[in-house]
Design an enzyme around this catalytic site. Structure first.
Site, short mmCIF file in Angstrom:
data_model
loop_
_atom_site.label_atom_id
_atom_site.label_comp_id
_atom_site.label_asym_id
_atom_site.label_seq_id
_atom_site.Cartn_x
_atom_site.Cartn_y
_atom_site.Cartn_z
N ASP A 35 4.31 31.49 45.47
CA ASP A 35 3.90 31.70 46.87
C ASP A 35 4.37 30.51 47.69
O ASP A 35 4.28 29.35 47.27
CB ASP A 35 2.37 31.83 46.94
CG ASP A 35 1.91 32.39 48.28
OD1 ASP A 35 1.39 33.52 48.29
OD2 ASP A 35 2.08 31.70 49.32
N HIS A 51 9.70 49.60 46.46
CA HIS A 51 8.75 49.42 47.56
C HIS A 51 7.54 50.33 47.42
O HIS A 51 7.64 51.55 47.41
CB HIS A 51 9.43 49.70 48.91
CG HIS A 51 8.53 49.38 50.06
ND1 HIS A 51 8.35 48.10 50.54
CD2 HIS A 51 7.71 50.16 50.80
CE1 HIS A 51 7.48 48.12 51.53
NE2 HIS A 51 7.07 49.36 51.72
N GLY A 98 -7.27 40.43 54.70
CA GLY A 98 -6.19 39.57 55.18
C GLY A 98 -4.82 39.90 54.62
O GLY A 98 -3.94 39.03 54.60
N HIS A 103 3.98 45.09 51.06
CA HIS A 103 4.70 45.46 49.83
C HIS A 103 3.76 44.98 48.72
O HIS A 103 3.43 43.79 48.67
CB HIS A 103 6.06 44.77 49.78
CG HIS A 103 6.86 45.02 48.54
ND1 HIS A 103 8.18 45.45 48.57
CD2 HIS A 103 6.56 44.87 47.22
CE1 HIS A 103 8.65 45.57 47.34
NE2 HIS A 103 7.69 45.22 46.49
N HIS A 105 1.56 43.41 46.14
CA HIS A 105 1.71 42.13 45.43
C HIS A 105 0.39 41.71 44.84
O HIS A 105 -0.66 41.81 45.47
CB HIS A 105 2.28 41.04 46.35
CG HIS A 105 1.53 40.86 47.62
ND1 HIS A 105 1.68 41.70 48.70
CD2 HIS A 105 0.62 39.94 48.00
CE1 HIS A 105 0.90 41.30 49.69
NE2 HIS A 105 0.23 40.24 49.28
N HIS A 107 -1.67 38.55 43.46
CA HIS A 107 -1.72 37.09 43.46
C HIS A 107 -2.24 36.61 42.11
O HIS A 107 -3.26 37.12 41.62
CB HIS A 107 -2.69 36.57 44.52
CG HIS A 107 -2.30 36.80 45.94
ND1 HIS A 107 -1.80 35.81 46.75
CD2 HIS A 107 -2.37 37.91 46.72
CE1 HIS A 107 -1.58 36.29 47.97
NE2 HIS A 107 -1.92 37.56 47.98
P1 AMP Z 1 -1.30 38.69 51.47
O1 AMP Z 1 -2.05 37.92 52.52
O2 AMP Z 1 -2.18 39.12 50.34
O3 AMP Z 1 -0.54 39.84 52.09
O4 AMP Z 1 -0.28 37.68 50.81
C1 AMP Z 1 1.00 37.44 51.27
C2 AMP Z 1 1.43 36.14 50.65
O5 AMP Z 1 2.84 36.03 50.78
C3 AMP Z 1 0.84 34.88 51.29
O6 AMP Z 1 0.09 34.15 50.31
C4 AMP Z 1 2.07 34.11 51.78
O7 AMP Z 1 1.93 32.71 51.65
C5 AMP Z 1 3.16 34.66 50.90
N1 AMP Z 1 4.50 34.60 51.44
C6 AMP Z 1 4.91 34.96 52.68
N2 AMP Z 1 6.24 34.79 52.80
C7 AMP Z 1 6.69 34.32 51.61
C8 AMP Z 1 7.97 33.95 51.11
N3 AMP Z 1 9.09 34.03 51.85
N4 AMP Z 1 8.05 33.49 49.84
C9 AMP Z 1 6.95 33.40 49.06
N5 AMP Z 1 5.71 33.74 49.49
C10 AMP Z 1 5.58 34.19 50.74
#
Ligand code: AMP
Length: 119
Positions: A35, A51, A98, A103, A105, A107
């Site tokens: 991240d 996707h 939040g 797409h 993901h 964590h």
């Molecule tokens: P969410 O809030 O669950 O949608 O998580 C999205 C996550 O993507 C956040 O923790 C961001 O810090 C992370 N993020 C956004 N852009 C990037 C990027 N280019 N590379 C790696 N992580 C990213």
């Protein structure tokens, strides 16, 4: 498996390699990368190569992808040395949680004591 990508999707760009990331895991179905704004010493995002907008959208046929995401998380936790100390797997779903990238993901957070309940 044919990969479907959505135009303008940040994580599709990361999946194809068009957008740079620090990859820590990949297999046929999913990739894992660090991240950009880590919330813990280990903070990895695990995404399907194809996707899928979020956890509300997978169809029954996507169940193999969901298990691939969890399998990858276990592998990464081992590699990061946090499988025994503990870690957290989180899906943020929709505005109240939040979710900011649409797409799917997962964590993976660990490497420190994590508070519960989360904020
Ligand atoms: P969410 O809030 O669950 O949608 O998580 C999205 C996550 O993507 C956040 O923790 C961001 O810090 C992370 N993020 C956004 N852009 C990037 C990027 N280019 N590379 C790696 N992580 C990213």
């Amino acid at each position: 498996m044919a990969e479907q990508h959505a135009e303008g999707c940040l994580f599709c760009g990361i999946a194809t390699g068009a957008i740079p990331s620090t990859r820590v895991y990949e297999d046929e179905k999913v990739i894992g990368f660090r991240d950009i704004n880590p919330g813990a010493p280990t903070h990895v995002l695990i995404i399907p190569r194809t996707h899928i907008a979020g956890i509300n959208t997978p169809e029954a046929e996507d169940s193999a992808i969901l298990s691939a995401l969890v399998h990858a998380a276990k592998q990464i936790a081992q590699r990061e040395g946090i499988a025994e100390s503990g870690y957290r797997l989180v899906w943020n779903v929709g505005p109240d949680a939040g979710q900011s990238v649409f797409h799917l993901h997962l964590h993976l957070l660990g490497g420190r004591k994590l508070a519960w309940p989360p904020g």
